[in-house]
Structures are given as C-alpha cells and as structure tokens.
Design a protein around this motif. Structure first.
Motif, short mmCIF file in Angstrom:
data_model
loop_
_atom_site.label_atom_id
_atom_site.label_comp_id
_atom_site.label_asym_id
_atom_site.label_seq_id
_atom_site.Cartn_x
_atom_site.Cartn_y
_atom_site.Cartn_z
N LEU B 51 0.84 -1.21 0.00
CA LEU B 51 0.00 0.00 0.00
C LEU B 51 0.86 1.25 0.00
CD1 LEU B 51 -2.83 -0.92 2.53
CD2 LEU B 51 -2.74 -1.25 0.06
N PRO B 52 0.50 2.23 -0.83
CA PRO B 52 1.30 3.46 -0.85
C PRO B 52 1.25 4.18 0.49
CG PRO B 52 -0.71 3.68 -2.18
CD PRO B 52 -0.62 2.25 -1.79
N LEU B 53 2.41 4.61 0.91
CA LEU B 53 2.56 5.26 2.22
C LEU B 53 2.90 6.73 1.98
CD1 LEU B 53 3.29 5.57 5.23
CD2 LEU B 53 5.33 4.22 4.81
N LEU B 54 2.11 7.60 2.55
CA LEU B 54 2.30 9.05 2.38
C LEU B 54 3.16 9.57 3.52
CD1 LEU B 54 1.45 11.57 0.72
CD2 LEU B 54 -0.52 11.76 2.24
N SER B 55 4.26 10.26 3.18
CA SER B 55 5.12 10.87 4.20
C SER B 55 5.05 12.37 4.02
CB SER B 55 6.57 10.41 4.03
OG SER B 55 6.67 9.03 4.16
N LEU B 56 4.63 13.06 5.07
CA LEU B 56 4.27 14.45 4.89
C LEU B 56 4.40 15.22 6.20
CD1 LEU B 56 1.38 15.32 2.63
CD2 LEU B 56 1.16 16.19 4.92
N VAL B 141 5.36 17.49 1.21
CA VAL B 141 5.14 16.06 1.00
C VAL B 141 6.42 15.48 0.40
CG1 VAL B 141 3.98 16.58 -1.21
CG2 VAL B 141 3.71 14.33 -0.17
N TYR B 142 6.91 14.41 1.03
CA TYR B 142 8.24 13.88 0.64
C TYR B 142 8.16 12.63 -0.21
CZ TYR B 142 9.62 17.12 4.30
OH TYR B 142 9.79 18.25 5.04
N SER B 143 7.24 11.75 0.10
CA SER B 143 7.12 10.55 -0.72
C SER B 143 5.71 9.98 -0.57
CB SER B 143 8.17 9.50 -0.33
OG SER B 143 8.04 9.12 1.02
N PHE B 144 5.29 9.29 -1.60
CA PHE B 144 3.99 8.59 -1.58
C PHE B 144 4.21 7.33 -2.40
CE2 PHE B 144 -0.65 8.51 -3.13
CZ PHE B 144 -1.04 7.75 -2.03
N TRP B 145 4.57 6.28 -1.70
CA TRP B 145 5.04 5.08 -2.40
C TRP B 145 4.92 3.88 -1.47
CZ3 TRP B 145 5.76 5.57 -7.34
CH2 TRP B 145 6.37 4.54 -8.08
N PRO B 146 4.64 2.71 -1.99
CA PRO B 146 4.55 1.54 -1.13
C PRO B 146 5.89 1.23 -0.45
CG PRO B 146 3.66 1.06 -3.31
CD PRO B 146 4.35 2.38 -3.39
N ASN B 147 5.78 0.95 0.84
CA ASN B 147 6.95 0.43 1.56
C ASN B 147 8.09 1.43 1.69
OD1 ASN B 147 7.58 -1.76 3.05
ND2 ASN B 147 8.04 -3.13 1.33
N VAL B 148 7.79 2.72 1.55
CA VAL B 148 8.81 3.77 1.64
C VAL B 148 8.32 4.85 2.61
CG1 VAL B 148 9.96 5.66 0.41
CG2 VAL B 148 9.76 3.41 -0.66
N LEU B 149 9.18 5.19 3.57
CA LEU B 149 8.84 6.24 4.54
C LEU B 149 9.96 7.28 4.54
CD1 LEU B 149 7.38 5.77 8.06
CD2 LEU B 149 9.39 7.20 7.78
N THR B 150 9.57 8.54 4.50
CA THR B 150 10.56 9.64 4.50
C THR B 150 10.30 10.57 5.68
OG1 THR B 150 10.59 9.57 2.10
CG2 THR B 150 11.56 11.50 3.13
N LEU B 151 11.37 10.88 6.37
CA LEU B 151 11.28 11.85 7.47
C LEU B 151 12.38 12.89 7.26
CD1 LEU B 151 10.21 12.75 10.30
CD2 LEU B 151 11.93 11.24 11.29
N LYS B 152 12.00 14.17 7.30
CA LYS B 152 13.00 15.23 7.17
C LYS B 152 12.66 16.32 8.18
CE LYS B 152 13.82 14.73 2.21
NZ LYS B 152 14.11 15.38 0.94
#
Lengths: 540, 368
Positions: B51-56, B141-152
């Motif tokens: 499932l796409p994961l939204l990092s924001l 918003v940094y990434s919106f993708w399955p199995n990927v998490l971004t923190l900045k």
C-alpha cells in the motif's frame, strides 16, 4: 599660379597621411618599392636654396619622398613603409578630417572594401566575466595537472529516446542507423576560400590544421569557404580535416564531384552557406583582379568578377532547403558525413533554428551563426557597416529556444564573427560556450596571425583590391612571395596551443573538466542590460 | 561537505542505527538537519508492503487539505502512524505541527491496474499534493510510495531524533534499507525540500558534493519528465538522471555512470558497447556532471548503488558483515555501527567504479 578648385582631391582628403621626416630619410626607395597601393612617390621639389643677397633668390632641386594625392592611390595605413624604412623616417597616421567616404563613390558605384565592420564599437563579450569561481565549496581543478576533455559535436545528435539501442547480455548495442557526428576541437578554422586568400595563406592554414591534428592531436577542422579546393588535397588523406563549403555560387563543386570516386577518405563535413555575418543578404564576391589562373582552374570559370547570388536559387522555403540541400549533400557521401548550415545572425535566427531542430529528417548537423563582426574579403561597404546582427544575444536566444524544447545539443550551435577581435579568442570561446554554443569558428584572427595588418579601425581593409601588402588576400605572384608559409603556419599552431592552455585556465577555476556548454551560471555581466538580455547574473 | 550514509540489512533495523552511523561523522559539521528514507519496512508498517505510504509534514490547514484531496481522489486510509513527539526545553528542532505517515488503499478504479499505471498515479498524486500545500504554504510532501517512509526536519540531528523518539528502538519503526543524511542545505536557503535523500518513483538518492553542471543539468531535466521539479539542491540532478536512465530509458544500471561521467572518446573505442557509449554521450551531454561528488542511491528493488565524480574528489567507503552492509562518507561511521567487521574487506571505490549492493547483500564492483 594654377587655380585651386574646391573639388580637387588632395592628400588632406585621404584617410591616412604619411608622416615623413626628410632629415632621417636616406632616399633608399624601399618604402616606394614596398607600397602596393602606389601611395608613395619619388619626386623632386623646388626649394629655396638661400634667401639670396640680390633680387633673385637661389633655388635648388630637392629629391623627396611624398604621398600621392590621388584617390585611387590613397594610403590605407598598412604601415609596410614604416616596416621597411631603415631610419624610421616614414609612417602612416590617421587623418581625422578625411573626406574619403564622400569621394569613394564618385564613379556612381557602391563603395567596396574588405575587413570587418568599422562602425560598431564595444563588444558584449567584454562586458561579461567568468564570475563563478570554485572557492572552498568545491575544489578548483588544476589546469596543468588534471585531464580535460575538450571536444565538441559536429553532426545531428538524436534525443536519447530516439536512439536505436537495445540491451544484449547487459550491454547496450546499436541496432539501427544514426546520423554521423564527429567530435572535434571546439574551434573550426572558418570559411576563407582559395580565391579570397593567396595560395600560400590558404596553404598555411591547411598546414597548421594538419600539424595540430597529427602532431598535437588537437582535432581542429578547417572549412574551405566557397571555391573548392586543390585537386591534390581532394584526393589526399588530409581531406579528413576539411569541411567542404557549398554556397549559392556552387563554385568548385564540379571538381569536388568529379574527384569523389578517387577520394581516399571522407571530408570532415559539409557546410551549406546561406549567409555571412559580414554582409548578410549579399552573396559572395571575388573581384576579377583576384581570379588568377589556378582559381579559374579550380572553379572552372573565366576571369571575371565572381558573384554568388544572395540566395540559393531554386529554394523557396526552409523545408525545401532541408529536403533538397541537406538530403542531397548527405546522400552524396552516403550519409557518412555531417551536413551543417551557416547563416548570418539575424532577428530571425531563432525561427531558423527551431525549424532545424524540429525537422523530421533530423539531418541538420550544426547551426553556424555568423555575427556582424565577422570579416570578408570583399563586400559593399554599406552591407559591411550597416547590416547584420550582433552574435552574442542571438547565440543565447537560440540555445534557450532549444532548452525550452529539451533539445539542447541536438543541432550543435557554432558561433563566429568577431571571435578573438581583442586577440583573446579563448576567453571569447569560453563565454560563448557558457552561453550555449558548442564551439566557435574563427577566420580573421588566422590571417592576422599570418601577418594581416587590417583592423576594425579602418586600417588596410584592402582585401578586395588584390594588392594585399602582406601577400595574404592577393593572387599577385610578387606579393604572394612576401608571405613565409611556414612561419605563418607556425604562428597559427602556436596560437592554438596557447588557446588550448588558456581554455583550460578558464575551465579549471569553474571546476569543469569538460566543456561547460550552457553553464550560464559561470558568467556575470557588469552591464545590467547585457545581463538581462542574456539571462545571466548582474554584478557590480 | 555533507556526510551521507546508507544501511542495508537482511533483517529490519531501527533508525537509531542510521543515527549511530552518522553521529561520528559530525565533526566539523554544522549538523543542521536530519533526513532519511526507509524502504522495505518492518515494525508497524510490515503488514502493508503493497500500500502506498504518504510521508508528509504540514500545518493544521495542511492536514485538512490532504484529507480532502485524498478523499476526492478515492484513496482510502488503511493505517496511520502518528509520532508522539518528546518535547524538551532547549531542543534544537523547527518542528512542523503535524506529521503524516499514512498507508492508503488505491482508488477502486485502480484495483486491477498494472503497476506501471499505479506508479504514474502515485507520482501525480504527490505532485498535486505538493502544489496544493505550496500554494497554501501549508506543508511538505516527501514521498507517496509503497513500503517507503521519508522523514526530514530542520535542527540538530540528535535533538530531531530525540523529538521523534528515534533513539528508542520500540520495534515500531524499522526497515531493511535506510538512506540518511544529517544536514540542511548550507549553500543556499534552508528549505525542507532541499535536504537529501530525494525520492522519485522508487528511486532514492543522496549526494555529497557540488555539481558544477547544476544549471545545464537542470535546464535539460526540466523538459524530460514531469517529476523533475524543485531543483532546490544540485543533488536532485543525480536522482533525476538515475530515474531517467533506469526508469524512463530502461537501460542497464551501469549506464548511469556512463551518463554522469562519460569516458573520454579514446577509451570508448575498442569497447564492445563503444558505439552505444558514443551515442549516449552525444545525446545526454547535458546530464554529465562535474565537480566533486559522491552518490549513494537506493533502487526500487532495494539495491544500493554508489559512484563518484570522474576525478573522485569526495570520499566514500563500503563495508559490512554477512547480515549488514553500509555505504557512507567516512569510515568512522562504519566503525561505530559495525566495529567487528573485517576491515580488510572494506571497499574504497575509485573514480571509475560503480558499487552495487544487491538485495541479497552481495557487493558487486563494476569498472566503468
């Protein structure tokens, strides 16, 4: 006493005056002998010998050297007299009160001359400096120690998506044909014909080209200009260094075509000349006085003024030009040789460039833009001084037009016309490359290195007369002998070696080991208007 | 000079490992931020790999904008992790009011869509969200993708980790692959988007250096793909070229190096793929890079990649053991996380090398 008429032409009306010191003159006659314009004459003048004591003063006849007052024999300021005078007794000086521009049209014909524009003052390139220097955030390179890759494309480059590539065993292989592209030195020795130049001058440039390639491994290419090339060269391996030019007169091409079955190698390229920066809208002009026997043989023409039409006959649109000229020239050499086009810079340059970029045949291998400060061997003065377009902004606009379409580099941009006017061609080339040119072409600079004394302040500019005082722009055998062909070639080679070092000296401090094409962030201008026009930073 | 790093492990590791990798490399460094991209997640996100994961990161207004947008596009929220910040006085962090790490199910009309189609959908959604948040100045918003998490985040890396409780390995946040960097942009304005690693459609990249061909790269990339935007940092050039070569052109991975630092013409001759190399150099001259640079990238399959500029003007080292491999700027970081590895097997790649760590932790060294 003879009456003085207001219309009489005298020395004071001419553009140059001879400054002569009789007390230093030893009457050797060398200045007379060397002047190809008959501007100096030997004469005797009656001089007062002594005020005398009686009624009649005493006179004597004095031999003198003096300037001809005839317009046809006007001094051009070449300074050959000063060069040969053992006592520094004579030299030309500019006449600020010259009326020559009013007099040279007295035959009812347009004035003609050679050289380059004399009216346009100031150079945009000198308002720009390389302002982005690597300082701490990234190390500058060492121009002496690091390796640099100084090459430019000549030929049609395809977009990456159009490349016929397929992966086989993890390696990409080429699966189809692509247009020919040569990677050459970013300087092309530009288009001076074998008729405009003397055989020795032309040979000197050929020699320098071959020497730079074979001894110094600088792949410099030389363009023939319109007028063909000697039969021996056509059939030699050295043809690989030559870009053959075809212009509206097609001069020399019957010999080129006849030699094709015997060619040992392909030429470096074909350059279709549409226009010339020095005289846009005017065709080529080789005055009859320069149409010597060998020129007649190479071009297959009688001794007459050789006028190329201002346009390629039979072409009525750019699409036609691409189809007829590019395709037929490409086909003539089996599509193994890149075919490029040269136009005078113009307000319309971007339209032309866009058409070439979008041409469905993808055949145009280069767009040569020739600016108003380019030179010529002969032109109508009115064209030379008043028509044309400055080069720099037009190169930039063309590059940015390609950027907007994501097609930069697909039709390589070559810039010429005034490169090296200050003697510093490497700086001019570097700045033009940062603005988007892939390379530059130079010509006037080459003959200046051979010994040409002409400049854009009205000095000499007599290339059209056939009386070139240094044996470069003439076909007179006596004058040609004034040019030491080996020394001329050596000067060009030396200059290019210095050019190569200087280019590195500019690439190293901005941290680039390959040519910074389009790296406009490396430049700043101290003139706000220039900065705005070129979309670079303003600095003060 | 930035310090960059990446950890690849057979078993999911906690971000504290990435912090331990980076902390010793902070000497003489401004420590102005923390940014990481985690891929192949464990912990709380393990049940949702597809499932796409939204990092924001956003404001209160931003949360509403995101909710409305996702609802209007028929994305259905499935799972959310809300960090519980640990606030302390004196913490050096410029925190945003809200952080969203949310897994969505695809819109119904995409239930049977091919992965290629979904990739475009996810990119479009991220770009539209970015535009929406930018217009309202409501978040990033940094990434919106399955199995990927971004923190900045901006601030001191130690304090940022403290704030997000990244030092505490409670099993919530884990991944097999982490790419990390501890700095904000120091050359230009401090902008959250300017901090690497950068992410685009499965490709993650950070770079240590200065790309002196930034302008010509940017001018070319702008017209290549709708996802090549921002250009807040010259490191984005490296990501976009990686994406273009591998995702758009679909060339074998080693050609990335040939695009960014092409061989001299003389060296192309005699190669089996010499003709192809010549064409590539011609057509992609404007993607060549210059200046000092080291790249660490993560590919969609979880492979890690590293290479340098043509003169190797920035450091990088690769080392590890059977369970973990690390690529990072300085060996002191490697020593901190893997002190008992065989240091004689460490790799210091040279300017012509491409190093790839495959999903099964094989270290491949390719000579350009």
């Amino acid at each position: 006493m003879a009456p003085v008429m207001a219309q009489d032409v005298t020395v004071n009306d001419l553009p140059w005056l001879l400054e002569y010191s009789p007390e230093r003159c030893q009457m050797c006659g060398k200045c007379l002998a060397v002047c190809t314009f008959q501007a100096i004459e030997a004469a005797t003048e009656r001089r007062l010998a002594s005020p005398g004591g009686g009624n009649a003063p005493a006179y004597r006849l004095a031999p003198v050297i003096r300037q001809s007052g005839k317009l046809a024999e006007a001094c051009v300021g070449c300074g050959m007299c000063a060069k040969v005078c053992p006592n520094r007794a004579i030299r030309p000086v500019r006449n600020p009160d010259s009326r020559s521009e009013l007099l040279v049209r007295s035959g009812g014909l347009p004035a003609k001359r050679g050289g380059r524009n004399n009216l346009l003052k100031g150079r945009t390139l000198d308002e720009i400096v390389v302002g982005r220097i690597s300082q701490m955030t990234d190390p500058a390179l060492d121009s002496e120690r690091h390796t640099f890759d100084i090459r430019a494309p000549f030929g049609r480059v395809l977009g990456a998506g159009a490349l016929p590539l397929a992966a086989e065993g993890g390696l990409l292989q080429v699966t189809g044909k692509t247009p020919p592209v040569r990677w050459i030195y970013p300087v092309i020795f530009g288009d001076m014909s074998v008729g405009a130049l003397s055989p020795r001058a032309w040979e000197a440039i050929c020699l320098a080209t071959a020497y730079l390639n074979e001894v110094h491994h600088l792949p410099v290419r030389m363009c023939t200009g319109e007028g063909g090339l000697p039969p021996g060269l056509l059939r030699s391996e050295h043809l690989q260094y030559m870009i053959l030019q075809i212009a509206s007169g097609h001069f020399g091409w019957n010999r080129i075509i006849a030699a094709m079955p015997e060619m040992q190698t392909d030429p470096a390229g074909i350059l279709i000349k549409i226009g010339q920066g020095a005289k846009p809208g005017d065709g080529g002009l080789l005055p009859a006085v320069k149409v010597a026997e060998h020129i007649r043989a190479i071009r297959g023409v009688p001794k007459a003024d050789l006028l190329s039409p201002p346009n390629h006959q039979g072409l009525y649109s750019i699409e036609e030009s691409v189809q007829k000229m590019h395709l037929s020239m490409g086909a003539a050499f089996g599509f193994r040789v890149p075919v490029a086009i040269k136009c005078a810079a113009s307000s319309t340059s971007v339209s032309v460039y866009n058409n070439l970029l979008r041409d469905p045949y993808q055949i145009c291998g280069g767009f040569f833009l020739d600016g108003i400060q380019g030179g010529t061997g002969a032109a109508n003065t009115v064209s030379l001084e008043h028509t044309g377009h400055p080069l720099v902004s037009k190169v930039r606009e063309c590059y940015l037009a390609a950027v907007n379409q994501g097609r930069q580099g697909q039709v390589p941009l070559w810039a010429g016309g005034g490169i090296g006017m200050t003697g510093q061609a490497a700086a001019d080339a570097f700045k033009l490359i940062c603005l988007g040119a892939n390379g530059v072409f130079i010509a006037k600079l080459l003959i200046q290195l051979c010994g040409c004394v002409g400049n854009e302040n009205g000095r000499c500019n007599a290339c059209h007369t056939g009386r070139c005082p240094v044996g470069i722009c003439t076909q007179d055998p006596r004058l040609i002998r004034r040019l030491d062909v080996d020394k001329a070639a050596q000067n060009i080679v030396d200059y290019m070696l210095a050019f190569d070092s200087e280019l590195r000296k500019l690439m190293a401090p901005v941290g680039n080991s390959s040519l910074p094409v389009g790296r406009s962030d490396a430049l700043v201008s101290v003139d706000k208007a220039v900065a705005d026009a070129l979309a670079i930073a303003y600095a003060c | 000079m930035c310090r960059i790093g990446a950890i690849k492990s057979k078993a999911p590791v906690h971000p504290s490992q990435a912090l331990r990798l980076m902390m010793p490399q902070q000497e003489g460094h401004d420590n102005s931020g923390f940014a990481m991209v985690m891929q192949d997640l464990g912990g709380l996100f393990a049940p949702y790999p597809d499932l796409p994961l939204l990092s924001l990161a956003c404001t209160q207004k931003g949360t509403q904008l995101v909710e409305d947008y996702m609802e209007a596009r028929n994305f259905h929220r499935v799972f959310e992790w809300v960090p519980k910040p640990k606030r302390r006085t004196g913490q050096d962090i410029k925190a945003m009011p809200h952080y969203i790490f949310r897994c969505y199910d695809y819109p119904e009309q995409y239930a049977k869509a091919a992965w290629e189609e979904k990739q475009e959908l996810l990119l479009d959604a991220r770009l539209e969200l970015r535009s929406l948040l930018e217009q309202q100045q409501a978040g990033y918003v940094y990434s919106f993708w399955p199995n990927v998490l971004t923190l900045k985040e901006i601030g001191k890396p130690h304090d940022i980790a403290d704030y997000f409780r990244l030092w505490e390995d409670n099993g919530e946040l884990q991944a097999k692959n982490i790419v990390v960097q501890c700095r904000q942009n120091t050359n230009y304005e401090v902008v959250r988007y300017a901090a690497h690693p950068f992410f685009l459609q499965g490709y993650t990249l950070c770079a240590n250096g200065e790309n002196t061909f930034f302008t010509r790269n940017r001018d070319f990339q702008r017209s290549l793909h709708r996802g090549y935007i921002g250009f807040e940092s010259d490191s984005q050039n490296f990501l976009y070229t990686l994406h273009y070569v591998l995702h758009v052109l679909k060339w074998p991975v080693q050609y990335y190096k040939h695009v960014i630092t092409p061989l001299p013409a003389a060296e192309m001759e005699g190669r089996k793929d010499g003709d192809a190399l010549r064409l590539i150099r011609q057509s992609l001259a404007h993607l060549e890079i210059n200046g000092p640079n080291t790249v660490i990238a993560m590919l969609p399959d979880g492979s890690l990649l590293s290479c340098c500029d043509g003169k190797k003007l920035r450091p990088v080292v690769i080392g590890g053991d059977a369970a973990t491999k690390v690529i990072t700027s300085e060996v002191c970081g490697l020593n901190a996380v893997l002190p008992r590895r065989k240091t004689e097997e460490d790799v210091y790649p040279h300017e012509r090398e491409v190093v790839i760590i495959t999903p099964d932790l094989e270290v491949q060294r390719w000579l350009q």
